[in-house]
Scaffold this motif. Sequence first.
Motif, PDB file in Angstrom:
ATOM      1  N   ARG A  97       8.625  -6.383   8.444  1.00 56.39           N
ATOM      2  CA  ARG A  97       8.903  -6.226   7.008  1.00 56.39           C
ATOM      3  C   ARG A  97       7.648  -6.428   6.166  1.00 56.39           C
ATOM      4  NH1 ARG A  97      14.427  -9.561   5.771  1.00 56.39           N
ATOM      5  NH2 ARG A  97      15.818  -8.250   6.967  1.00 56.39           N
ATOM      6  N   LEU A  98       6.693  -7.167   6.706  1.00 55.15           N
ATOM      7  CA  LEU A  98       5.463  -7.442   5.972  1.00 55.15           C
ATOM      8  C   LEU A  98       4.498  -6.267   5.999  1.00 55.15           C
ATOM      9  CD1 LEU A  98       4.875 -11.099   7.208  1.00 55.15           C
ATOM     10  CD2 LEU A  98       6.013 -10.345   5.114  1.00 55.15           C
ATOM     11  N   VAL A  99       4.745  -5.322   6.896  1.00 52.89           N
ATOM     12  CA  VAL A  99       3.885  -4.151   7.000  1.00 52.89           C
ATOM     13  C   VAL A  99       4.168  -3.245   5.812  1.00 52.89           C
ATOM     14  CG1 VAL A  99       3.351  -2.112   8.384  1.00 52.89           C
ATOM     15  CG2 VAL A  99       3.806  -4.289   9.512  1.00 52.89           C
ATOM     16  N   ARG A 100       3.135  -2.872   5.104  1.00 54.47           N
ATOM     17  CA  ARG A 100       3.298  -1.996   3.941  1.00 54.47           C
ATOM     18  C   ARG A 100       3.372  -0.561   4.417  1.00 54.47           C
ATOM     19  NH1 ARG A 100       5.457  -4.405   0.239  1.00 54.47           N
ATOM     20  NH2 ARG A 100       4.776  -2.827  -1.187  1.00 54.47           N
ATOM     21  N   THR A 101       4.571   0.006   4.422  1.00 55.37           N
ATOM     22  CA  THR A 101       4.781   1.361   4.909  1.00 55.37           C
ATOM     23  C   THR A 101       5.053   2.347   3.783  1.00 55.37           C
ATOM     24  OG1 THR A 101       7.146   0.993   5.139  1.00 55.37           O
ATOM     25  CG2 THR A 101       5.763   0.523   7.071  1.00 55.37           C
ATOM     26  N   GLY A 102       5.102   1.882   2.564  1.00 58.79           N
ATOM     27  CA  GLY A 102       5.480   2.759   1.461  1.00 58.79           C
ATOM     28  C   GLY A 102       6.972   2.696   1.190  1.00 58.79           C
TER      29      GLY A 102
END
Length: 140
Positions: A97-102
Motif C-alpha cells: 500500500r505504501l508503493v505509489r502506483t498512481g
Amino acid sequence: MDPVSVTLLAALAGGAAGEIGKQAWTSLGELVRRPFRSRDEPDSLTTVSSGLTELVGLQQDPADLVRAQALSTALADRAALDPAFGAGLRQWHEQARLVRTGDGEIHNEISGGTFNGPVLQGRDFSGLSFNMQRDPRATS
C-alpha cells in the motif's frame, strides 16, 4: 482482511513504481508460490485457486482488470482458508500500500484567466488552517 486493490495489482504487474514496485510484485509471487495449507479438509484445495494462474495471467496482460479482479478474489479466498497465507498476505499488503502506483492519483491544473490569491495543490491534506487577508491591491 480487505481485498487487495485491483488497481494496485494491475499497476504492480505493469511495472509501476520502479524498483520498489518490482520488488513488491516479486514478493507477492513468492508468497503465492508457497504451498497451500488449508485448515479445512484437503478437498477444499481443489476448489480454491492458489492464485498462481491469476498472477501469471495478470503479469502477461497487466492492463486486463478482469485478470486483476480474478487475482484479488483468489488471494482473498486463499487467505480465508490458509491462515499462514492470510498472515503473509496482510503483511505484504501493508507494505504494498505504501508503493505509489498512481492509485487515487490526482491531477491538478489551473488554466485560463487571471487569478489572485494562493493556490494549494496536492492530495490527502488534513488539519490545515489558513489565516490570510486579502491583498487590498488585488482587483476583483
